[in-house]
Write a protein that holds these residues in place. Sequence first.
Motif, PDB file in Angstrom:
ATOM      1  N   TYR A  55       0.829  -1.203   0.000  1.00 32.60           N
ATOM      2  CA  TYR A  55       0.000   0.000   0.000  1.00 32.60           C
ATOM      3  C   TYR A  55       0.867   1.258   0.000  1.00 32.60           C
ATOM      4  O   TYR A  55       2.033   1.230   0.364  1.00 32.60           O
ATOM      5  CB  TYR A  55      -0.981  -0.001   1.176  1.00 32.60           C
ATOM      6  N   ASP A  56       0.249   2.346  -0.424  1.00 28.68           N
ATOM      7  CA  ASP A  56       0.904   3.649  -0.486  1.00 28.68           C
ATOM      8  C   ASP A  56       0.888   4.255   0.919  1.00 28.68           C
ATOM      9  O   ASP A  56      -0.195   4.523   1.453  1.00 28.68           O
ATOM     10  CB  ASP A  56       0.146   4.542  -1.469  1.00 28.68           C
ATOM     11  N   PRO A  57       2.047   4.488   1.543  1.00 27.95           N
ATOM     12  CA  PRO A  57       2.049   5.024   2.902  1.00 27.95           C
ATOM     13  C   PRO A  57       1.451   6.433   3.008  1.00 27.95           C
ATOM     14  O   PRO A  57       0.958   6.820   4.059  1.00 27.95           O
ATOM     15  CB  PRO A  57       3.534   5.020   3.300  1.00 27.95           C
ATOM     16  N   ASN A  58       1.453   7.177   1.914  1.00 24.80           N
ATOM     17  CA  ASN A  58       0.852   8.511   1.916  1.00 24.80           C
ATOM     18  C   ASN A  58      -0.660   8.476   1.731  1.00 24.80           C
ATOM     19  O   ASN A  58      -1.351   9.413   2.103  1.00 24.80           O
ATOM     20  CB  ASN A  58       1.476   9.383   0.823  1.00 24.80           C
ATOM     21  N   ARG A  59      -1.149   7.415   1.138  1.00 27.89           N
ATOM     22  CA  ARG A  59      -2.591   7.200   0.931  1.00 27.89           C
ATOM     23  C   ARG A  59      -2.875   5.727   1.188  1.00 27.89           C
ATOM     24  O   ARG A  59      -2.991   4.937   0.241  1.00 27.89           O
ATOM     25  CB  ARG A  59      -2.983   7.607  -0.487  1.00 27.89           C
ATOM     26  N   PRO A  60      -2.960   5.335   2.457  1.00 23.89           N
ATOM     27  CA  PRO A  60      -3.059   3.909   2.810  1.00 23.89           C
ATOM     28  C   PRO A  60      -4.250   3.169   2.197  1.00 23.89           C
ATOM     29  O   PRO A  60      -4.231   1.946   2.109  1.00 23.89           O
ATOM     30  CB  PRO A  60      -3.164   3.921   4.336  1.00 23.89           C
ATOM     31  N   GLN A  61      -5.263   3.894   1.747  1.00 19.84           N
ATOM     32  CA  GLN A  61      -6.406   3.231   1.120  1.00 19.84           C
ATOM     33  C   GLN A  61      -6.063   2.720  -0.281  1.00 19.84           C
ATOM     34  O   GLN A  61      -6.789   1.915  -0.833  1.00 19.84           O
ATOM     35  CB  GLN A  61      -7.629   4.160   1.093  1.00 19.84           C
ATOM     36  N   ARG A  62      -4.948   3.191  -0.853  1.00 23.25           N
ATOM     37  CA  ARG A  62      -4.492   2.715  -2.172  1.00 23.25           C
ATOM     38  C   ARG A  62      -3.601   1.502  -1.958  1.00 23.25           C
ATOM     39  O   ARG A  62      -2.556   1.601  -1.322  1.00 23.25           O
ATOM     40  CB  ARG A  62      -3.718   3.804  -2.894  1.00 23.25           C
ATOM     41  N   ALA A  63      -4.014   0.371  -2.489  1.00 24.95           N
ATOM     42  CA  ALA A  63      -3.272  -0.870  -2.252  1.00 24.95           C
ATOM     43  C   ALA A  63      -3.348  -1.776  -3.472  1.00 24.95           C
ATOM     44  O   ALA A  63      -4.138  -1.560  -4.385  1.00 24.95           O
ATOM     45  CB  ALA A  63      -3.833  -1.584  -1.030  1.00 24.95           C
ATOM     46  N   ARG A  64      -2.498  -2.783  -3.452  1.00 21.70           N
ATOM     47  CA  ARG A  64      -2.467  -3.834  -4.472  1.00 21.70           C
ATOM     48  C   ARG A  64      -2.033  -5.118  -3.786  1.00 21.70           C
ATOM     49  O   ARG A  64      -1.309  -5.082  -2.799  1.00 21.70           O
ATOM     50  CB  ARG A  64      -1.429  -3.538  -5.559  1.00 21.70           C
ATOM     51  N   LEU A  65      -2.439  -6.234  -4.347  1.00 23.67           N
ATOM     52  CA  LEU A  65      -1.866  -7.499  -3.901  1.00 23.67           C
ATOM     53  C   LEU A  65      -0.433  -7.539  -4.393  1.00 23.67           C
ATOM     54  O   LEU A  65      -0.154  -7.162  -5.530  1.00 23.67           O
ATOM     55  CB  LEU A  65      -2.636  -8.691  -4.468  1.00 23.67           C
ATOM     56  N   LYS A  66       0.472  -7.988  -3.579  1.00 17.80           N
ATOM     57  CA  LYS A  66       1.883  -8.029  -3.956  1.00 17.80           C
ATOM     58  C   LYS A  66       2.084  -8.846  -5.225  1.00 17.80           C
ATOM     59  O   LYS A  66       2.800  -8.440  -6.130  1.00 17.80           O
ATOM     60  CB  LYS A  66       2.722  -8.595  -2.817  1.00 17.80           C
ATOM     61  N   ASP A  67       1.425  -9.998  -5.313  1.00 14.53           N
ATOM     62  CA  ASP A  67       1.579 -10.856  -6.500  1.00 14.53           C
ATOM     63  C   ASP A  67       1.093 -10.171  -7.764  1.00 14.53           C
ATOM     64  O   ASP A  67       1.733 -10.244  -8.811  1.00 14.53           O
ATOM     65  CB  ASP A  67       0.845 -12.184  -6.308  1.00 14.53           C
ATOM     66  N   SER A  68      -0.049  -9.474  -7.698  1.00 16.67           N
ATOM     67  CA  SER A  68      -0.553  -8.814  -8.911  1.00 16.67           C
ATOM     68  C   SER A  68       0.312  -7.619  -9.280  1.00 16.67           C
ATOM     69  O   SER A  68       0.494  -7.311 -10.447  1.00 16.67           O
ATOM     70  CB  SER A  68      -2.014  -8.394  -8.741  1.00 16.67           C
ATOM     71  N   LEU A  69       0.888  -6.941  -8.286  1.00 14.26           N
ATOM     72  CA  LEU A  69       1.791  -5.822  -8.562  1.00 14.26           C
ATOM     73  C   LEU A  69       3.036  -6.316  -9.278  1.00 14.26           C
ATOM     74  O   LEU A  69       3.486  -5.717 -10.248  1.00 14.26           O
ATOM     75  CB  LEU A  69       2.167  -5.114  -7.260  1.00 14.26           C
ATOM     76  N   GLU A  70       3.599  -7.452  -8.831  1.00 16.75           N
ATOM     77  CA  GLU A  70       4.782  -8.008  -9.488  1.00 16.75           C
ATOM     78  C   GLU A  70       4.470  -8.413 -10.916  1.00 16.75           C
ATOM     79  O   GLU A  70       5.268  -8.195 -11.818  1.00 16.75           O
ATOM     80  CB  GLU A  70       5.313  -9.199  -8.689  1.00 16.75           C
ATOM     81  N   GLU A  71       3.267  -8.971 -11.145  1.00 13.46           N
ATOM     82  CA  GLU A  71       2.879  -9.345 -12.512  1.00 13.46           C
ATOM     83  C   GLU A  71       2.779  -8.110 -13.395  1.00 13.46           C
ATOM     84  O   GLU A  71       3.209  -8.130 -14.545  1.00 13.46           O
ATOM     85  CB  GLU A  71       1.544 -10.093 -12.497  1.00 13.46           C
ATOM     86  N   GLU A  72       2.212  -7.016 -12.858  1.00 18.23           N
ATOM     87  CA  GLU A  72       2.109  -5.779 -13.637  1.00 18.23           C
ATOM     88  C   GLU A  72       3.483  -5.241 -13.982  1.00 18.23           C
ATOM     89  O   GLU A  72       3.734  -4.825 -15.111  1.00 18.23           O
ATOM     90  CB  GLU A  72       1.342  -4.723 -12.844  1.00 18.23           C
ATOM     91  N   LEU A  73       4.388  -5.243 -12.997  1.00 20.80           N
ATOM     92  CA  LEU A  73       5.734  -4.732 -13.249  1.00 20.80           C
ATOM     93  C   LEU A  73       6.475  -5.624 -14.241  1.00 20.80           C
ATOM     94  O   LEU A  73       7.176  -5.129 -15.109  1.00 20.80           O
ATOM     95  CB  LEU A  73       6.516  -4.629 -11.935  1.00 20.80           C
ATOM     96  N   ASP A  74       6.322  -6.945 -14.119  1.00 19.67           N
ATOM     97  CA  ASP A  74       6.954  -7.857 -15.074  1.00 19.67           C
ATOM     98  C   ASP A  74       6.421  -7.601 -16.478  1.00 19.67           C
ATOM     99  O   ASP A  74       7.172  -7.569 -17.441  1.00 19.67           O
ATOM    100  CB  ASP A  74       6.710  -9.317 -14.696  1.00 19.67           C
ATOM    101  N   GLY A  75       5.111  -7.376 -16.596  1.00 20.54           N
ATOM    102  CA  GLY A  75       4.516  -7.102 -17.900  1.00 20.54           C
ATOM    103  C   GLY A  75       5.021  -5.797 -18.484  1.00 20.54           C
ATOM    104  O   GLY A  75       5.296  -5.699 -19.674  1.00 20.54           O
ATOM    105  N   SER A  76       5.179  -4.772 -17.642  1.00 22.54           N
ATOM    106  CA  SER A  76       5.687  -3.488 -18.119  1.00 22.54           C
ATOM    107  C   SER A  76       7.120  -3.631 -18.608  1.00 22.54           C
ATOM    108  O   SER A  76       7.494  -3.093 -19.637  1.00 22.54           O
ATOM    109  CB  SER A  76       5.649  -2.445 -16.997  1.00 22.54           C
TER     110      SER A  76
END
Length: 107
Positions: A55-76
Amino acid sequence: MGLKVRGTCVGVAWDSNAATLKVEYVARDGRNYIYRTNPVHMSEIGKGDTVEVVYDPNRPQRARLKDSLEEELDGSFFAGALFVVEGIPLIPQLLWVYLLISGIVHA
């Protein structure tokens, strides 16, 4: 980047072959937040399971699952690498167009 915490899946809603998860986590500010994922193909996750959340420490309501975030970064990264590799043969054509537009060469 964000802060990584453990969250608990508190709900699963299925739509065709993908699930939308509701994940509850506690941020550094001590408050509980609930993150609703986009539809994911993680059928092994069920209500009560523990998952990693970033999650974003400046806006804690903004979050992602770690696994889906890694997939997005790998895709990028893959898309960027593919553009570089595929774009290499275009360099002579782009140079020719630049020289033509600049008036350095004439067709």
